[in-house]
Design a protein around this motif. Structure first.
Motif, mmCIF file in Angstrom:
data_model
loop_
_atom_site.group_PDB
_atom_site.id
_atom_site.type_symbol
_atom_site.label_atom_id
_atom_site.label_comp_id
_atom_site.label_asym_id
_atom_site.label_seq_id
_atom_site.Cartn_x
_atom_site.Cartn_y
_atom_site.Cartn_z
ATOM 1 N N ALA A 146 0.846 -1.197 0.000
ATOM 2 C CA ALA A 146 0.000 0.000 0.000
ATOM 3 C C ALA A 146 0.880 1.246 0.000
ATOM 4 O O ALA A 146 0.630 2.211 -0.733
ATOM 5 C CB ALA A 146 -0.912 -0.010 1.221
ATOM 6 N N LEU A 147 1.962 1.198 0.802
ATOM 7 C CA LEU A 147 2.907 2.331 0.804
ATOM 8 C C LEU A 147 3.544 2.463 -0.571
ATOM 9 O O LEU A 147 3.727 3.569 -1.091
ATOM 10 C CB LEU A 147 3.987 2.117 1.858
ATOM 11 C CG LEU A 147 3.560 2.156 3.318
ATOM 12 C CD1 LEU A 147 4.744 1.845 4.220
ATOM 13 C CD2 LEU A 147 2.974 3.510 3.663
ATOM 14 N N GLY A 148 3.886 1.302 -1.166
ATOM 15 C CA GLY A 148 4.551 1.309 -2.469
ATOM 16 C C GLY A 148 3.695 1.944 -3.541
ATOM 17 O O GLY A 148 4.179 2.762 -4.332
ATOM 18 N N ILE A 149 2.417 1.607 -3.565
ATOM 19 C CA ILE A 149 1.567 2.155 -4.635
ATOM 20 C C ILE A 149 1.355 3.646 -4.415
ATOM 21 O O ILE A 149 1.304 4.433 -5.362
ATOM 22 C CB ILE A 149 0.230 1.384 -4.744
ATOM 23 C CG1 ILE A 149 -0.349 1.599 -6.144
ATOM 24 C CG2 ILE A 149 -0.759 1.782 -3.686
ATOM 25 C CD1 ILE A 149 -1.376 0.575 -6.542
ATOM 26 N N MET A 150 1.338 4.055 -3.139
ATOM 27 C CA MET A 150 1.224 5.480 -2.854
ATOM 28 C C MET A 150 2.463 6.224 -3.383
ATOM 29 O O MET A 150 2.355 7.249 -4.065
ATOM 30 C CB MET A 150 1.103 5.661 -1.346
ATOM 31 C CG MET A 150 0.562 6.981 -0.916
ATOM 32 S SD MET A 150 0.297 6.975 0.862
ATOM 33 C CE MET A 150 1.941 7.230 1.445
ATOM 34 N N LEU A 151 3.616 5.647 -3.078
ATOM 35 C CA LEU A 151 4.877 6.239 -3.529
ATOM 36 C C LEU A 151 4.924 6.310 -5.052
ATOM 37 O O LEU A 151 5.295 7.334 -5.638
ATOM 38 C CB LEU A 151 6.033 5.375 -3.006
ATOM 39 C CG LEU A 151 7.442 5.839 -3.272
ATOM 40 C CD1 LEU A 151 7.724 7.096 -2.483
ATOM 41 C CD2 LEU A 151 8.437 4.766 -2.875
ATOM 42 N N PHE A 152 4.526 5.210 -5.699
ATOM 43 C CA PHE A 152 4.543 5.151 -7.155
ATOM 44 C C PHE A 152 3.648 6.238 -7.739
ATOM 45 O O PHE A 152 4.051 6.961 -8.654
ATOM 46 C CB PHE A 152 4.080 3.762 -7.607
ATOM 47 C CG PHE A 152 3.999 3.595 -9.090
ATOM 48 C CD1 PHE A 152 5.150 3.497 -9.851
ATOM 49 C CD2 PHE A 152 2.770 3.533 -9.729
ATOM 50 C CE1 PHE A 152 5.079 3.343 -11.220
ATOM 51 C CE2 PHE A 152 2.691 3.375 -11.105
ATOM 52 C CZ PHE A 152 3.847 3.281 -11.844
ATOM 53 N N CYS A 153 2.436 6.372 -7.202
ATOM 54 C CA CYS A 153 1.500 7.349 -7.758
ATOM 55 C C CYS A 153 2.023 8.777 -7.592
ATOM 56 O O CYS A 153 1.991 9.566 -8.535
ATOM 57 C CB CYS A 153 0.138 7.221 -7.084
ATOM 58 S SG CYS A 153 -0.690 5.694 -7.511
ATOM 59 N N VAL A 154 2.510 9.086 -6.393
ATOM 60 C CA VAL A 154 2.971 10.456 -6.150
ATOM 61 C C VAL A 154 4.142 10.811 -7.073
ATOM 62 O O VAL A 154 4.137 11.855 -7.727
ATOM 63 C CB VAL A 154 3.381 10.634 -4.669
ATOM 64 C CG1 VAL A 154 4.087 11.960 -4.478
ATOM 65 C CG2 VAL A 154 2.153 10.547 -3.785
ATOM 66 N N THR A 155 5.128 9.915 -7.167
ATOM 67 C CA THR A 155 6.286 10.230 -8.010
ATOM 68 C C THR A 155 5.877 10.270 -9.474
ATOM 69 O O THR A 155 6.372 11.095 -10.231
ATOM 70 C CB THR A 155 7.421 9.221 -7.806
ATOM 71 O OG1 THR A 155 6.893 7.905 -7.962
ATOM 72 C CG2 THR A 155 8.055 9.347 -6.448
ATOM 73 N N LEU A 156 4.938 9.402 -9.866
ATOM 74 C CA LEU A 156 4.489 9.398 -11.263
ATOM 75 C C LEU A 156 3.848 10.731 -11.622
ATOM 76 O O LEU A 156 4.170 11.326 -12.650
ATOM 77 C CB LEU A 156 3.503 8.249 -11.489
ATOM 78 C CG LEU A 156 3.078 8.067 -12.940
ATOM 79 C CD1 LEU A 156 4.224 7.500 -13.746
ATOM 80 C CD2 LEU A 156 1.863 7.163 -13.049
ATOM 81 N N VAL A 157 2.962 11.208 -10.747
ATOM 82 C CA VAL A 157 2.286 12.477 -11.028
ATOM 83 C C VAL A 157 3.318 13.604 -11.142
ATOM 84 O O VAL A 157 3.298 14.400 -12.093
ATOM 85 C CB VAL A 157 1.249 12.789 -9.924
ATOM 86 C CG1 VAL A 157 0.760 14.217 -10.040
ATOM 87 C CG2 VAL A 157 0.082 11.820 -10.030
ATOM 88 N N LEU A 158 4.276 13.629 -10.208
ATOM 89 C CA LEU A 158 5.305 14.677 -10.261
ATOM 90 C C LEU A 158 6.086 14.602 -11.577
ATOM 91 O O LEU A 158 6.361 15.616 -12.214
ATOM 92 C CB LEU A 158 6.268 14.536 -9.077
ATOM 93 C CG LEU A 158 5.748 15.012 -7.723
ATOM 94 C CD1 LEU A 158 6.759 14.723 -6.640
ATOM 95 C CD2 LEU A 158 5.464 16.501 -7.771
ATOM 96 N N ASN A 159 6.443 13.375 -11.978
ATOM 97 C CA ASN A 159 7.237 13.232 -13.206
ATOM 98 C C ASN A 159 6.467 13.655 -14.437
ATOM 99 O O ASN A 159 7.016 14.316 -15.321
ATOM 100 C CB ASN A 159 7.655 11.776 -13.401
ATOM 101 C CG ASN A 159 8.604 11.340 -12.338
ATOM 102 O OD1 ASN A 159 9.301 12.173 -11.769
ATOM 103 N ND2 ASN A 159 8.636 10.067 -12.043
ATOM 104 N N VAL A 160 5.187 13.243 -14.490
ATOM 105 C CA VAL A 160 4.399 13.585 -15.674
ATOM 106 C C VAL A 160 4.288 15.099 -15.792
ATOM 107 O O VAL A 160 4.528 15.669 -16.863
ATOM 108 C CB VAL A 160 3.007 12.925 -15.594
ATOM 109 C CG1 VAL A 160 2.100 13.482 -16.671
ATOM 110 C CG2 VAL A 160 3.133 11.420 -15.740
ATOM 111 N N ILE A 161 3.990 15.760 -14.670
ATOM 112 C CA ILE A 161 3.881 17.232 -14.712
ATOM 113 C C ILE A 161 5.215 17.844 -15.138
ATOM 114 O O ILE A 161 5.282 18.693 -16.025
ATOM 115 C CB ILE A 161 3.461 17.791 -13.334
ATOM 116 C CG1 ILE A 161 2.077 17.262 -12.961
ATOM 117 C CG2 ILE A 161 3.440 19.310 -13.356
ATOM 118 C CD1 ILE A 161 1.640 17.646 -11.572
#
Lengths: 419, 319, 256
Positions: free
Chosen positions: B291-306
């Motif tokens: 659950a922590l991993g998917i949270m981390l993945f989503c947050v970093t993904l959003v930052l990278n896409v932006i």
């Protein structure tokens, strides 16, 4: 308003002063960053240099024939012989506690070393043997000057009495420092004086081998597809965006993927360089694809036109003409990617390459650890002597890194003037 | 076709060659799709395990809980057998350390990028750039070791000499090491961005009698701002996802604190500590890592896409 | 101080080198105040290089070295005591390609005045921006959208914005490096008209590769060829009665 441009008005002087300050801000930033680098590498190198030396103690062991059964040389209690030798050297030691601390001067390894020697030369039995043994980590630290010898006795590793024994050994020349070969030829150990990096080094080598064998072919084929064949459409755009994003996914997430898929679903062996290499390959893939595409782009279109012009198919053009020219660039990118994978620790922790492993791994499916993980493990150990080992392992890692980057730079320089 | 002679450019082995080429082509596409498969694999494997986690613990408790103490029950009737899985202390800890890192890395990285791009002679550049690249190439485990060995004791000593209570594994120590680690990332990205601001803008400003500093501050930096903010976002994402430095220097204590001198823990540290050692894949403790991993993945993904959108837009503006 | 007709820029034996290569040889010429002087010649003849010597823009190129003397308002600008910032406020420049800052139209014009602290209040700054835009014949076109980015204007408008930005700093000399080469004929005509107006207040030196343009806008013309100043004199003389064979060949289109 005067516009004489030799006259430095106060306002101009202020502006020039601001200019100078601004420039210095940049210089200071660089000085801070670079001096941090120098302090970090310098202090680690200084700490680690001690691990290149190993302290040895010379003992006169009486190989009592009553203690060693000539029929079963290997089964004798060599530990006891070492203890006896120590007690013979210091007959004044009688108290139980003192004896124990006296035995602590030499490493565990002494008994094994003696065992090996006697097994190799059974003729020695019954004689006195003068032999150099590996000192314990505490003695090693003391000789290297890392331990307190003055001040409150209760807070020191060595009491004055013990220091007395050590001094008398020193005076008769029975303590010496030698180059620490074992550090480079053995695996991990609970005893800092016996721990070496070879196991971790071999583990890293296996891991990188797997990583390269997977990520390089897949990476360059993906790059060739995207650069030479892919038409501009939504699917290929998606692949591109996907690769760029994958390059920025935190490495630990790749570790989670490896744990959930490679270990739990596929049931591949835990802690093995195979799984470690696979995880690192996925992580390195975007780097290699991006570098390989740049290398392909650098091949001038005239070469493609020339090949197509004499009737080669597109695949022949790419594989016979374009890809060979781009190969050095692709290889450089791959090595840079490997160098990054070399330092990766977090994903390897996830797939269990963090175990205590003494044996040097012999294949990619045996449990192993890797250099950076070894550093992490040793850094966690409380013994003062492991501090030295950790630093030395870092130096080995950094030297390995520099060598890889050097290869990449040489490759780049050798082939960069081709077009 | 009957009796028409075969034209010389109709090859008889065309089908065979075509088949061979088709196989190669499929191989190439498959390779390109591996990258997509990895992303799908990450999303599915994390989501799958996280789904099991949320069967045991409600997502409200996870997202808004203020206490993190994942225990596995030794006996089933044990008090507090469930453990607490409130992620807030980890999020706050992660943000605190990332904020410290960015507070250090942004001025240092930007100032060095400006110096490199605008002031440094080619010779100085050829010395400084490789130095920064070395800084970027040093494995994070080394930074972690250095932070725990040197920076943390130094801060503790300095703190106690001026009467401040400093935890032995303070957020500040980890943040400083991480900040230095990120400097080269910011400086090389910003250096590229500053270099892609057209020379004609510099000429215009110098032609009006601006000093170099005025040109940089009032013309170049505003023009480069989108690109620079993209690079800062990428750096933030790196800081949030960084693991080894915090594992070695920040510790395990899940304190809900924004004091840089306190010990805090981060999302990545907890993932590591939950998954090293023995695991049972049916306990909430182990599953919570995903659950922590998917949270981390989503947050970093959003930052990278932006970040990538911003940078791409910036580049198109001047190309 | 009335400087009309006086010598504003004076060059003596100027040699310019790029590394080992000599780009200009022994250039000597005087530019009179409140006149338009054009530099013509085939590309690579050194006319732009010489132009950039006059406000020391060449200093930005590391390998460039200038020998000899250039006097602006009687002062040797390569003297150690010269402050580059003050010099460039005195000798403004308009570039070949319009290069407005990625800021609003107002900010573009105000930029130079702000860095030189030339105005004491906001309203004064606004007045001076308006005045500069009027003098650049751009005010009527942009007065309703001063807060919009300067990069959104058409090419010709952008170039006039750059001219407004330059004259806002109140230089005495304006250097123009092929200011109309990137523009269409109508925009070019507007720029030429503007140059004609501006010479009331400024000394203008314009580099152009169009002989017609030189003939239309300038009173003095210098012809450069292979790093040499071949001929310098009244524009009418150069075009109707050139003294040097090379000038003759150039204006009749035999070299170029």
């Amino acid at each position: 308003m005067t516009n004489s441009f030799t006259d430095i008005t106060p306002s101009l002087r202020r502006r020039h002063a601001r200019e100078t300050r601004f420039k210095w801000m940049g210089k200071i930033a660089i000085i801070i960053a670079v001096s941090f680098l120098l302090v970090m590498v310098g202090s680690i190198a200084w700490l680690g240099s001690g691990a290149l030396k190993q302290t040895r103690v010379q003992l006169n062991v009486h190989l009592d024939a009553a203690q060693i059964d000539a029929a079963a040389v290997a089964d004798a209690n060599y530990g006891k012989l070492i203890k006896t030798a120590l007690l013979d050297r210091f007959p004044e030691v009688t108290k139980r506690r003192d004896k124990k601390s006296l035995y602590g001067l030499v490493s565990y390894d002494a008994a094994y070393a003696l065992h090996d020697r006697v097994v190799a030369e059974p003729g020695l039995i019954g004689q006195d043997l003068r032999m150099w043994f590996v000192a314990s980590d505490d003695l090693d630290m003391l000789i290297k000057g890392n331990l307190e010898t003055t001040g409150d006795e209760n807070r020191r590793r060595f009491s004055d009495k013990q220091l007395g024994w050590i001094n008398s050994l020193k005076e008769e020349g029975a303590i010496k420092s030698v180059f620490n070969v074992a550090f480079f030829t053995t695996g991990d150990s609970r005893e800092p004086e016996l721990a070496g990096v070879l196991g971790a080094f071999v583990g890293t080598a296996f891991t990188l081998l797997v990583c390269f064998c997977l990520s390089f072919p897949i990476g360059i084929m993906a790059a060739i597809y995207l650069e030479e064949f892919a038409k501009k459409n939504r699917w290929n755009d998606l692949i591109e965006v996907n690769i760029n994003n994958l390059a920025a996914v935190p490495s630990i997430v790749f570790g989670l993927l490896g744990l959930a898929v490679f270990l739990n679903v596929f049931g591949l062996p835990r802690s093995s360089p195979l799984v470690g290499g696979m995880v690192l390959a996925l992580m390195t893939l975007p780097t290699i694809i991006i570098a390989a595409r740049a290398a392909l782009r650098a091949v001038p279109p005239s070469i493609r036109e020339a090949a197509l012009g004499i009737g080669a198919t597109q695949i022949q053009t790419v594989f016979h003409h374009v890809a060979p020219l781009a190969l050095p660039g692709m290889l450089t990118g791959a090595i840079v990617g490997m160098a990054r994978a070399l330092g990766e620790t977090a994903p390897l922790l996830m797939i269990g390459m963090v175990a205590f492993i003494v044996d040097i791994p012999g294949s990619v499916v045996q449990p192993a650890t890797a250099l950076p993980v070894q550093i992490f493990l040793w850094a966690d150990s409380p013994e003062r002597a492991f501090l030295e080992k950790t630093s030395a392992a870092i130096i080995v890692l950094i030297v390995f890194l520099i060598l890889m980057n050097l290869v990449a730079i040489l490759l780049r320089n050798k082939y960069s003037q081709r077009f | 076709m009957g009796n028409l002679p075969t034209a010389p450019f109709v090859s008889s082995n065309k089908t065979r060659r075509r088949l061979g080429e088709f196989v190669v082509y499929v191989l190439l596409i498959t390779s390109a799709l591996v990258a997509v498969a990895v992303t799908i694999g990450i999303v599915f494997s994390l989501a799958f395990e996280a789904y099991h986690f949320f069967q045991l613990i409600s997502w409200q408790d996870f997202l808004f809980g203020t206490k993190w103490s994942p225990q596995t029950a030794i006996r089933s009737d044990q008090v507090g057998a469930e453990g607490s899985f409130g992620v807030l202390p980890l999020v706050v800890g992660t943000l605190l350390i990332s904020a410290i890192a960015m507070a250090i890395a942004t001025p240092l990285g930007l100032a060095s990028a400006i110096y490199l791009a605008e002031y440094a002679t080619p010779r100085a550049r050829s010395i400084i750039k490789p130095m920064l690249e070395i800084l970027a190439g040093i494995p994070t485990v080394v930074y972690g070791f250095f932070a725990a060995l040197m920076i943390a004791p130094f801060i503790r000593m300095t703190g106690s000499s001026i009467g401040l209570e400093v935890a032995s594994e303070s957020a500040l120590a980890a943040g400083i090491a991480m900040g230095i680690m990120i400097v080269p990332l910011i400086s090389s990205l910003s250096d590229d961005v500053i270099n892609s601001v057209p020379q004609s803008l510099r000429d215009a400003s110098y032609g009006l009698g601006a000093t170099q500093a005025e040109t940089i501050r009032k013309v170049i930096l505003p023009a480069a701002l989108p690109g620079i903010s993209g690079s800062l976002l990428l750096a933030t994402s790196t800081a949030i996802g960084e693991t080894m430095i915090v594992v070695m220097a920040a510790g395990m204590a899940a304190n809900l604190s924004v004091n840089p001198l306190d010990a805090v823990t981060t999302v990545t540290v907890q993932i590591v500590s939950l998954l090293t050692g023995d695991q049972e894949f049916d306990s909430a403790k182990t599953l919570s890592a995903f659950a922590l991993g998917i949270m981390l993945f989503c947050v970093t993904l959003v930052l990278n896409v932006i970040a990538q959108k911003i940078v791409k837009h910036f580049r198109e503006q001047y190309d | 101080m009335d400087t009309k007709g006086k010598i504003q820029v004076s060059a003596k034996d100027v040699n310019v080198f790029y590394g080992d290569k000599q780009a200009l040889q022994n250039i000597t010429l005087d530019v009179k105040s409140n006149k338009v002087t054009s530099f013509i010649g085939p590309s690579g003849c050194g006319k732009t290089t010489f132009l950039k010597c006059i406000n020391r823009m060449n200093d930005l190129i590391d390998i460039c070295r200038v020998e000899g003397n250039i006097l602006v308002a009687g002062q040797d600008i390569y003297d150690k005591s010269v402050d580059m910032v003050a010099l460039r406020a005195h000798v403004g420049m308009v570039f070949q390609k319009p290069n407005p800052f990625p800021k609003s139209i107002f900010e573009n014009v105000a930029y130079g005045m702000k860095i030189h602290n030339m105005t004491s209040s906001k309203s004064e700054l606004a007045d001076r921006v308006e005045d500069s835009l009027r003098r650049a014949a751009l005010w009527d076109e942009v007065k309703d959208r001063l807060d919009q980015p300067g990069t959104g204007l058409s090419g010709g408008q952008q170039q006039r914005l750059c001219i407004a930005r330059t004259i806002a700093v109140q230089p005495k000399v304006i250097l123009m490096d092929e200011p109309a080469s990137a523009l269409d004929p109508i925009a070019t005509a507007k720029i030429e008209e503007l140059i004609h107006e501006l010479k009331q207040n400024f000394t203008i030196i314009i580099v152009t590769h169009s002989m017609q343009q030189a003939a239309r806008v300038s009173q003095q013309t210098a012809f450069f060829h292979l790093g040499n100043l071949v001929e310098f004199g009244k524009t009418t003389d150069i075009f109707t009665n050139p003294q040097d064979e090379r000038t003759q060949n150039y204006i009749t289109g035999r070299i170029g």
